[in-house]
Design a protein around this motif. Structure first.
Motif, mmCIF file in Angstrom:
data_model
loop_
_atom_site.group_PDB
_atom_site.id
_atom_site.type_symbol
_atom_site.label_atom_id
_atom_site.label_comp_id
_atom_site.label_asym_id
_atom_site.label_seq_id
_atom_site.Cartn_x
_atom_site.Cartn_y
_atom_site.Cartn_z
ATOM 1 N N ARG A 44 0.832 -1.209 0.000
ATOM 2 C CA ARG A 44 0.000 0.000 0.000
ATOM 3 C C ARG A 44 0.864 1.255 0.000
ATOM 4 N NH1 ARG A 44 -3.490 -3.190 3.393
ATOM 5 N NH2 ARG A 44 -2.387 -2.457 5.248
ATOM 6 N N GLY A 45 1.980 1.202 0.737
ATOM 7 C CA GLY A 45 2.868 2.358 0.763
ATOM 8 C C GLY A 45 3.498 2.607 -0.599
ATOM 9 N N ILE A 46 3.933 1.565 -1.264
ATOM 10 C CA ILE A 46 4.513 1.714 -2.601
ATOM 11 C C ILE A 46 3.457 2.190 -3.581
ATOM 12 C CG2 ILE A 46 5.513 0.421 -4.538
ATOM 13 C CD1 ILE A 46 6.899 -1.361 -2.432
ATOM 14 N N LEU A 47 2.245 1.686 -3.443
ATOM 15 C CA LEU A 47 1.153 2.116 -4.314
ATOM 16 C C LEU A 47 0.860 3.598 -4.129
ATOM 17 C CD1 LEU A 47 -0.970 1.214 -6.346
ATOM 18 C CD2 LEU A 47 -2.421 0.491 -4.442
ATOM 19 N N ARG A 48 0.867 4.061 -2.882
ATOM 20 C CA ARG A 48 0.640 5.489 -2.633
ATOM 21 C C ARG A 48 1.729 6.349 -3.287
ATOM 22 N NH1 ARG A 48 -0.946 3.718 2.533
ATOM 23 N NH2 ARG A 48 1.145 4.106 3.350
ATOM 24 N N SER A 49 2.982 5.900 -3.156
ATOM 25 C CA SER A 49 4.073 6.679 -3.733
ATOM 26 C C SER A 49 3.991 6.712 -5.254
ATOM 27 C CB SER A 49 5.425 6.110 -3.289
ATOM 28 O OG SER A 49 5.645 4.830 -3.832
ATOM 29 N N LEU A 50 3.552 5.624 -5.866
ATOM 30 C CA LEU A 50 3.385 5.617 -7.328
ATOM 31 C C LEU A 50 2.280 6.546 -7.762
ATOM 32 C CD1 LEU A 50 3.766 1.780 -8.039
ATOM 33 C CD2 LEU A 50 5.383 3.572 -8.660
ATOM 34 N N LYS A 51 1.224 6.593 -6.969
ATOM 35 C CA LYS A 51 0.116 7.497 -7.307
ATOM 36 C C LYS A 51 0.542 8.951 -7.142
ATOM 37 C CE LYS A 51 -3.665 4.314 -6.229
ATOM 38 N NZ LYS A 51 -4.814 4.000 -5.333
ATOM 39 N N GLU A 52 1.351 9.246 -6.099
ATOM 40 C CA GLU A 52 1.817 10.615 -5.893
ATOM 41 C C GLU A 52 2.763 11.028 -7.015
ATOM 42 O OE1 GLU A 52 3.549 10.379 -2.074
ATOM 43 O OE2 GLU A 52 1.631 10.281 -0.990
ATOM 44 N N ASP A 53 3.619 10.111 -7.439
ATOM 45 C CA ASP A 53 4.562 10.423 -8.519
ATOM 46 C C ASP A 53 3.834 10.665 -9.832
ATOM 47 O OD1 ASP A 53 6.615 10.136 -6.773
ATOM 48 O OD2 ASP A 53 7.142 8.096 -7.399
ATOM 49 N N GLY A 54 2.680 9.995 -9.992
ATOM 50 C CA GLY A 54 1.955 10.135 -11.248
ATOM 51 C C GLY A 54 0.952 11.250 -11.238
#
Length: 289
Positions: A278-288
């Motif tokens: 979930r943490g990695i998913l959040r960071s990918l969404k923030e980067d995108g």
């Protein structure tokens, strides 16, 4: 004879069991041949999986070998009955390597599947878009029509898990989660799908973190399969550039069972793994964004 004149996984498993029980009973092939009123050549081909034993032959041999456990007899009789059955995947057999067909047959029969994947999300967890991207992006050119067929097969393999027909444990190296091999949008959807599938009672997803160090290099990707009520490995498959290898010797099975136990003991617990994803998913969404 098994389809295509080559041993099927089921006929080979049956033959291996019959050979092991014959050895334990200290009988040779000519003696086994007398028991079923057949030639030694037939016994040899039964034990190699090149022909399928009839149920009556299995019963006679097990009686002679002193194998009386009902669960063992039922298991081997079922293998004899169904070794020639056409699985759903054989509709696509013209587009599949024989060794891949063996892998799918093992999955379809298994009560327990355990998988280690250090590079990508395992096929049993892949979304159609992720599967298409990794298949098309492989080292060899594949015609788009065949890519679509392979995606269909990969998604079809997941039915056994969706139906709760097997217990599935996947351990992924953190790199497979943190570093997209495909487009970021596809990877984000894939991580969401992993979290969703991981909620199933019969599915366990664990992540081996970077902090585990060199342990991630313990073994390349492999899957192990059990066919009884206990998760004792009875077959292991390895993917390589030339296809899929099936390992069945006791020494190989013990080595990979030990490797999986080492990986699992060093991996994050399922809840902690989900939190990391979930943490990695959040960071990918923030980067995108």
């Amino acid at each position: 004879m098994p389809a295509g004149g080559r041993p099927t996984v089921r006929s080979r498993r049956l033959g291996t069991a019959l050979r092991q029980f014959r050895h334990a009973a200290k009988l040779d092939q000519p003696q086994a041949a007398e028991i079923i009123a057949a030639s030694q050549a037939r016994v040899s081909r039964l034990e190699s999986g090149h022909v399928t034993a009839r149920v009556i032959e299995v019963r006679l041999l097990l009686d002679a070998y002193g194998v009386h456990e009902p669960e063992v007899r039922t298991k081997l009789e079922e293998l004899a009955k169904h070794s020639k059955n056409r699985g759903w995947w054989l509709e696509h057999a013209a587009h599949l390597r024989p060794d891949y067909v063996d892998h799918i047959a093992l999955e379809d029969d298994a009560t327990y599947i355990r998988e280690w994947q250090p590079v990508m999300v395992p096929g049993l967890l892949q979304t159609p878009a992720y599967a298409e991207a990794v298949i098309a992006g492989g080292p060899h050119y594949i015609d788009p029509e065949r890519v679509a067929q392979l995606v269909t097969v990969r998604v079809g393999r997941q039915a056994k898990i969706e139906e709760g027909g097997t217990s599935y444990t996947a351990i992924l190296w953190e790199a497979a989660i943190a570093h997209p091999l495909v487009g970021v949008d596809i990877h984000r959807d894939q991580l969401s799908a992993v979290l969703e599938v991981g909620k199933r009672k019969n599915v366990t997803v664990q992540v081996l973190p970077f902090s585990a160090g060199a342990l991630a290099g313990l073994a390349s990707a492999f899957s192990s399969f059990s066919f009884d009520e206990e998760p004792t490995a009875e077959a292991v498959t390895l993917d390589n550039l030339r296809g899929t290898s099936v390992l069945e010797s006791p020494e190989d099975l013990a080595a990979y069972a030990n490797a999986f136990d080492l990986l699992r003991s060093s991996a994050l617990a399922p809840d902690a793994s989900a939190q990391l994803i979930r943490g990695i998913l959040r960071s990918l969404k923030e980067d995108g964004s």
